[in-house]
Structure formats: C-alpha cells, structure tokens
Design a protein around this motif. Structure first.
Motif, short mmCIF file in Angstrom:
data_model
loop_
_atom_site.label_atom_id
_atom_site.label_comp_id
_atom_site.label_asym_id
_atom_site.label_seq_id
_atom_site.Cartn_x
_atom_site.Cartn_y
_atom_site.Cartn_z
N ILE A 77 -17.23 -52.42 38.43
CA ILE A 77 -16.01 -52.27 38.90
C ILE A 77 -14.88 -52.09 37.75
O ILE A 77 -15.02 -52.91 37.00
N ASP A 78 -14.03 -51.38 37.70
CA ASP A 78 -13.12 -51.09 36.79
C ASP A 78 -11.57 -50.64 37.07
O ASP A 78 -11.51 -50.46 38.62
N LYS A 79 -10.75 -50.31 36.26
CA LYS A 79 -9.30 -50.14 36.82
C LYS A 79 -9.33 -48.95 37.31
O LYS A 79 -8.03 -48.82 37.88
N THR A 80 -10.20 -48.17 37.80
CA THR A 80 -9.80 -46.78 38.62
C THR A 80 -10.28 -47.28 40.01
O THR A 80 -9.92 -46.48 41.13
N ASP A 81 -10.96 -48.31 40.24
CA ASP A 81 -11.39 -48.85 41.63
C ASP A 81 -10.63 -49.68 42.60
O ASP A 81 -9.53 -50.55 41.94
N GLU A 82 -10.55 -49.54 43.76
CA GLU A 82 -9.96 -50.46 44.67
C GLU A 82 -11.11 -51.53 45.40
O GLU A 82 -12.22 -50.95 45.76
N THR A 126 -9.81 -45.90 50.87
CA THR A 126 -9.53 -44.46 50.24
C THR A 126 -10.42 -44.20 49.45
O THR A 126 -11.30 -44.34 49.30
N GLU A 127 -10.00 -43.04 48.92
CA GLU A 127 -10.99 -42.22 47.86
C GLU A 127 -11.22 -43.12 46.65
O GLU A 127 -12.63 -43.09 45.97
N ARG A 128 -10.50 -44.05 46.30
CA ARG A 128 -10.83 -44.84 45.19
C ARG A 128 -11.48 -46.24 45.65
O ARG A 128 -12.05 -47.16 44.79
N THR A 129 -11.68 -46.60 46.82
CA THR A 129 -12.41 -47.75 47.36
C THR A 129 -13.73 -47.72 46.89
O THR A 129 -14.42 -46.89 46.90
N ARG A 152 -22.42 -48.82 54.05
CA ARG A 152 -23.49 -47.58 54.18
C ARG A 152 -22.40 -46.26 54.58
O ARG A 152 -22.85 -45.26 53.97
N ARG A 153 -21.80 -46.10 55.46
CA ARG A 153 -21.07 -44.99 55.77
C ARG A 153 -20.15 -44.46 54.71
O ARG A 153 -20.35 -43.35 54.41
N TYR A 154 -19.49 -45.44 54.16
CA TYR A 154 -18.56 -45.00 52.92
C TYR A 154 -19.01 -45.29 51.63
O TYR A 154 -18.34 -44.88 50.72
N GLU A 155 -20.46 -45.48 51.66
CA GLU A 155 -21.08 -45.61 50.29
C GLU A 155 -20.32 -46.82 49.26
O GLU A 155 -19.91 -46.29 48.15
N LEU A 156 -20.13 -47.82 49.84
CA LEU A 156 -19.27 -48.97 49.32
C LEU A 156 -20.37 -50.17 48.94
O LEU A 156 -21.34 -50.23 49.36
#
Ligand SMILES: Cc1ncc(COP(=O)(O)O)c(C=O)c1O
Length: 369
Positions: A77-82, A126-129, A152-156
C-alpha cells in the motif's frame, strides 16, 4: 460502615494475583537465558498463537499500531492508494494508512454492533481503492462474508484490525484469519495483553509473512543484507514469555467475559439504555461492554460519584481529530457521530466477577438520569 472500594475500569493487579507465580517463572526463564530479542520465546509464542487462530504464520511485532502499518506495507500500500476503513476506532487504525502515504476513506458504522456498516462500502469504492480495513470493535466481529465478497468483486485486499478481538469468532472461525492479513495488539488491557507494548501480524500467505519478517527487522533478508527499508519493531522475549502464560487462559477468560456480559444484560434489560448485541454469526468476546444513552455524561458522573470508573471508546471520531483535518474522505458518518456522543464503556474484565457487575448494574437501575 466501611466505604465501598472503587470499581476500576480495568484491574490488572487482580489478574496478577491469580497468575503471578507462572509469570514470575516465565520472566526468570528469559532472564536466565540471557537472550532478549527474537529468540526461542517469540518463536514458540508465534507458533502457539498461529495454532490458536488456525493460520500458517504469525510474526510478533512491537505493537498493534506497527502490526497494522507493517501489514499494509507488506501488501504494497502506498501514496497512490485509498484504504476503506472506519472513523469509529482507535486512531492508530487510520494512522497506519496515513503512515504508508495512503488515503483513509471512512465508512459509517452499524448502530447496533458499532462495526463497519458493510452495506456502505460499495459507494466509497473508487479506482484508487486498494484495500478494506475493518475493525472488530469491542470484540464483536465485522460481517466478514460481505467484506470478502466486495474484496473478490473489486479485487481488493483485506486487512483485519483484530486488536480488540482475540478469540472472537465469525461463523465459528476465529477473526484475524479471514483477510489477507490480520493484526492484533497485546496492549496490557486487551483480552490477551502483555506487560508493555506488543502486537502480532498473522497470515496464511508465505510471501507476505516473509515481507513482514523483513520489515520488522530493519528490512533484513539475512544479517546485514537489507533488501527493503524496514523498521525495528519486534516483540521481545519477556513479553512473548508472558503472553505464552496468558494465551493458555484466554478461552477461560473470554468465557468469563461472556458470562459477565450476559449478567449485565439481564440486570440492565429493564432500563431504557441501549445494550450491546451479539449478531447470529458472531461470538463476541466483550473487550468492552458498551452501552448507549443520550444522558451519557450524567450517567458517567453519577457512577463516578458512586465509586465506579467508566471510559468512552471513543469520544472523538478519527475524522474529527485535528491531525485528520482535510485528510481522507469523511462524508456521511452520522451513526459514528451520534455513537461518539452517547456511548459509555462499563467495567468488564474477568476478575471483576459477578459481585462487581451486580453493584454497577444495581447503581444504574437506581439512577435517575
Ligand atoms: C482497534 C485498535 N486498533 C489498533 C490499536 C493499536 O494497538 P497498540 O496500542 O498496541 O499500538 C488498538 C489499541 O488500542 C485498537 O484498539
């Protein structure tokens, strides 16, 4: 007539009276060994704790806060992520996200369990999650099936904050073992606590375990070979030896907590106060027994006058803290904000016993607030 003793919100002296002989033996074993960091006691405890949870790997670290930070780091996890989490928690849940440079996105809580309202997750993706970080607050498990479905659905990724939930179960399986990584604190007042700071990261993924193992020890893959920039965050031998003594008693202590919670519930059911719930999927371990009422401050003062200490977990949500001004997404958290104004943690710990609960329960029943 002698004045009644104060009922403290936590009382670790009583616990020590019960287990002191075993603790002293464990401490002296470490002192005699002459080995204090990352030795046999930590290795044994890691094995015993992973066995207790039913996971492959456990890595002892310096605190629950570091467990969360190292878990997120190990997952990249880094600065681009939510990272989606809750605002109604100990601030270190969110701190771990910010320490990675990422952005916390707060979701509201359920009004009955005070845990993440899983039905509000999807609107915050969002796209950043990159990850979801639910908290098993007060010892009650989060609705993990829904979280796993969204992941699973959003690959998180899923990181469980189980810092208050040692031994709690979701559909018969111990929490901390569901996500990609689980994190526990051993702060002294926890259901499983040491006599200082301590924490642990658990996972079934061998690569992640390797990453955490490096990150907690200066990023070393082998002595003086630093593959990544890490930190010094290790559980020490003394704390591990103490935790080994206490882990053997955890289930009995949790059982007592559950019995005391049941007794509180029986005593307080006739009042208008909102009481903790245990969802059908949950085995609650009552790290805290949290009640809710609009006259919370009056009840707290009344109990104090009558020799009963209480606490508020937590009076200010994370998104309202000065450090979090302008940090992350904190839109739409009405349940969180009401809870913070109305909740009160009554004393509940194994050595409080039925007498203690009875006294607090009677006082509340007789209160006019
Ligand atoms: C929910 C939660 N997360 C994280 C932490 C941080 O753990 P520690 O105090 O060991 O750093 C705590 C401890 O109070 C906690 O209750």
């Amino acid at each position: 007539m002698a004045a009644k003793t104060t009922i403290r919100s936590v009382d670790l002296n009583r616990e020590f009276r019960e287990i002191g002989a075993d603790i002293n033996e464990a401490i002296s074993r470490v002192l005699r060994s002459g080995w204090f960091v990352l030795g046999n006691e930590v290795a044994q405890f890691e094995q015993e704790f992973s066995g207790y949870l039913g996971v492959k790997h456990a890595l002892g670290v310096n605190s629950g806060s570091d467990a969360l930070f190292l878990a997120l780091k190990a997952l990249g996890i880094d600065k681009t992520d939510e990272v989606i989490t809750v605002s109604h928690t100990m601030v270190s849940t969110a701190d771990a996200i910010v320490r990675c440079g990422a952005t916390p996105v707060f979701v509201d809580i359920e009004p009955d369990t005070y845990c993440m309202d899983v039905e509000r997750i999807e609107e915050k993706i969002t796209e950043r999650t990159k990850a979801i970080l639910p908290v098993h607050l007060y010892g009650h498990p989060v609705e993990l099936d829904r979280i796993t479905q969204f992941a699973r659905r959003y690959e998180l990724l899923v990181v469980e904050d189980a810092c208050q939930a040692h031994g709690a179960e979701y559909k018969g399986k111990k929490v901390g073992s569901f996500g990609d990584i689980g994190c526990f604190s051993f702060y002294p007042t926890k259901n499983l606590g040491c006599y200082g700071d301590g924490g642990i990261v658990v996972t079934n993924d061998s690569d992640l375990a390797k990453n955490v193992e490096m990150l907690r020890n200066y990023g070393q893959s082998q002595r003086y070979h630093h593959d990544v920039v890490g930190i010094n965050s290790r559980l020490d031998e003394l704390q591990a030896a103490i935790l080994r003594v206490k882990l053997r008693r955890l289930d009995v202590w949790n059982k007592t907590r559950r019995e005391l919670a049941k007794y509180y519930t029986e005593l307080l059911e006739p009042t208008d106060i909102k009481l903790p719930v245990e969802k059908g999927y949950a085995k609650h371990v009552y790290h805290q027994f949290v009640v809710q009422l609009s006259q919370r401050n009056e009840l707290q003062r009344y109990l104090k006058r009558n020799g009963v200490q209480t606490q508020i977990h937590y009076p200010i949500p994370v998104h309202k803290q000065k450090a979090y001004e302008g940090v992350g997404d904190s839109a739409n958290l009405p349940v969180t904000e009401i809870a913070c104004a109305e909740i009160l943690s009554l004393p509940l710990y194994p050595s409080l016993a039925f007498d203690g609960v009875s006294r607090v329960g009677e006082l509340i029943r007789n209160a006019s607030c």
